[in-house]
Design an enzyme around this catalytic site. Structure first.
Site, mmCIF file in Angstrom:
data_model
loop_
_atom_site.group_PDB
_atom_site.id
_atom_site.type_symbol
_atom_site.label_atom_id
_atom_site.label_comp_id
_atom_site.label_asym_id
_atom_site.label_seq_id
_atom_site.Cartn_x
_atom_site.Cartn_y
_atom_site.Cartn_z
ATOM 1 C CE1 TYR A 90 -4.735 9.774 7.801
ATOM 2 C CE2 TYR A 90 -3.377 10.006 5.838
ATOM 3 C CZ TYR A 90 -3.611 9.432 7.074
ATOM 4 O OH TYR A 90 -2.715 8.528 7.579
ATOM 5 C CG HIS A 131 -1.996 0.963 1.180
ATOM 6 N ND1 HIS A 131 -1.786 2.309 1.281
ATOM 7 C CD2 HIS A 131 -3.319 0.797 0.992
ATOM 8 C CE1 HIS A 131 -2.944 2.936 1.167
ATOM 9 N NE2 HIS A 131 -3.888 2.043 0.998
ATOM 10 C CE1 TYR A 136 0.523 8.250 7.035
ATOM 11 C CE2 TYR A 136 0.866 7.224 4.897
ATOM 12 C CZ TYR A 136 0.047 7.546 5.944
ATOM 13 O OH TYR A 136 -1.275 7.166 5.915
ATOM 14 C CE LYS A 158 5.464 7.061 12.016
ATOM 15 N NZ LYS A 158 5.769 6.624 10.667
ATOM 16 N N PRO A 199 -2.955 6.997 17.140
ATOM 17 C CG PRO A 199 -5.139 6.237 16.889
ATOM 18 C CD PRO A 199 -4.251 7.008 17.805
#
Ligand code: APR
Length: 388
Positions: free
Chosen positions: A198, A68, A385, A294, A290
């Site tokens: 997002y 992904h 990220y 991580k 979250p």
């Protein structure tokens, strides 16, 4: 060696120690079924995959995980996609539900002859500042028992016995409550877009993360203090559609809601990650919100560092790596905290009706615009990220 907790941290540690001839036992409060079916995170960083590969623990995720590398931001100014897999270091995530990873790690440990006691609750770690610490437990049949070991690894998460057993003043706790809560839902529905979504909306943040071709995780920012069952399914899907701008981007795939929970975004780091013979890893060591996925990745990284250090100490009598363990982990933890904090500020409008707020909102808009247009900013984003 006693390991408390059979989550990602405890099980990676147990597998590595056992494979290197270190005698260990895992004590886990829950049943095996509970541990293997608890749906949690699902985004594994490239470095996490490398660690698991290095130790022959990546069979399941190679068979069933999916690469992904895209996320999509939807804002009032339009939407844009970042194919982060081709930015920064060119690394991707592997989507593999955490309960599958935990099942793989457990099966591997047991097949190799590893010892684990389910339904055994650690009550306290005793004598950690001496040479022979012990763990008092309540066994599956309710009877008390004391386990002794040279070291105890506290991998029993945020509410475990490890945190409770640290004497006052022995470690410092850095805590931040970000003042933001998410209603998290797990839906029996295919992902609605082929990217992490997002959505930044004046009604609040909404997030979309694939878990499998049939299951999707959604998040909705809600008022702190909201009960998990306060919103009807109808309201959840309506709110998701509005915030994710389904009218412009197409409808969301809906399905029964399998689970819901409210997550208060909090950060919490203990320093140092060692109190004598008690060593902390995973959520027992630090909690991270979250927002940047991580938590599980840090847990695996710390488990490998701890395993290497313990193997040196217990099989070669070399304690140098163990002495460095806490500082080494904390460098990774604080970098992850920094990025996660940046994400929280990017995704949420936490400003109120005060004079500063319009200024804050415009700063946030400028930050998004920079991420949309600056290749340098995008590379920085991608590196942080996916990285741990
Ligand atoms: N005695 C024995 N076991 C315990 C006790 C106790 N007193 N308290 C908790 N446990 C067990 C829990 O049942 C759980 O199986 O410890 C385990 C801790 O596992 P996790 O909570 O998954 O923690 P960790 O291994 O540190 O992984 C952390 O995974 O889900 C992600 O993002 C999440 O950051 C988190 C990461």
């Amino acid at each position: 060696m006693v390991i408390l907790g059979a989550g990602p941290a405890g099980l990676v540690l147990a597998n590595l120690l056992h494979a290197n001839g270190v005698d260990c036992v895992v004590l886990e409060r829950a049943t095996r079924t509970h541990v293997q079916t608890r749906a949690r995170a699902g985004f594994l960083a490239a470095n996490t995959v490398r660690i698991l590969e290095r130790h022959g623990l990546a069979g399941g995720l190679h068979r069933h995980g999916r690469p992904h590398g895209s996320c999509e931001f939807r804002t009032e100014d339009g939407s844009f996609r970042l194919d982060y897999g081709g930015l920064g270091r060119g690394e991707q995530h592997t989507v593999y539900p955490q309960q599958e990873l935990v099942s793989d790690l457990l099966a591997r440990f047991l097949d190799a002859g590893g010892r684990i006691r389910f339904e055994t609750e650690a009550l306290a770690v005793l004598g950690a500042d001496g040479q022979r610490p012990s763990v008092s437990v309540r066994e599956a049949d309710g009877r008390p028992r004391l386990w002794r070991a040279r070291y105890v690894a506290g991998c029993d998460g945020r509410h475990g016995a490890t945190r409770r057993s640290l004497p006052p003043g022995s470690v410092r706790r850095h805590h931040r409550d970000h003042g933001v809560s998410w209603l998290g839902v797990l839906a029996q529905a295919p992902p609605s877009l082929d990217a992490v979504g997002y959505a930044l909306h004046r009604r609040g943040f909404a997030g979309h993360m694939a878990r499998s071709p049939e299951v999707t995780r959604y998040y909705l920012q809600c008022e702190p203090g909201t009960a998990a069952d306060a919103w009807s399914e109808e309201r959840i899907w309506h709110e998701l559609a509005v915030r994710m701008r389904a009218a412009d981007h197409g409808p969301l795939h809906q399905g029964p809601i399998l689970r819901r929970d409210v997550i208060d975004l909090r950060s919490d780091v203990l320093e140092p990650l060692r109190h004598g013979a008690l060593l902390l890893a995973g959520d027992a060591a630090s909690l991270i919100s979250p927002s940047a996925a991580k938590g599980a990745n840090l847990a695996v990284l710390e488990a490998e560092l701890l395993a290497d250090a313990l193997i040196d100490d217990l099989t070669r009598g070399d304690s140098r790596a163990l002495a460095r363990y806490s500082a080494q982990c904390l460098t990774h933890i604080w970098r992850a905290q920094e990025f996660s904090h940046w994400m929280i500020q990017l995704l949420h409008d936490t400003s109120g009706p005060d004079d500063e707020s319009p200024f804050q909102r415009r700063l946030r808009r400028a930050r998004i615009e920079s991420l949309r247009t600056s290749r340098t900013h995008q590379d920085w984003f991608a590196e942080n990220y996916v990285g741990v």
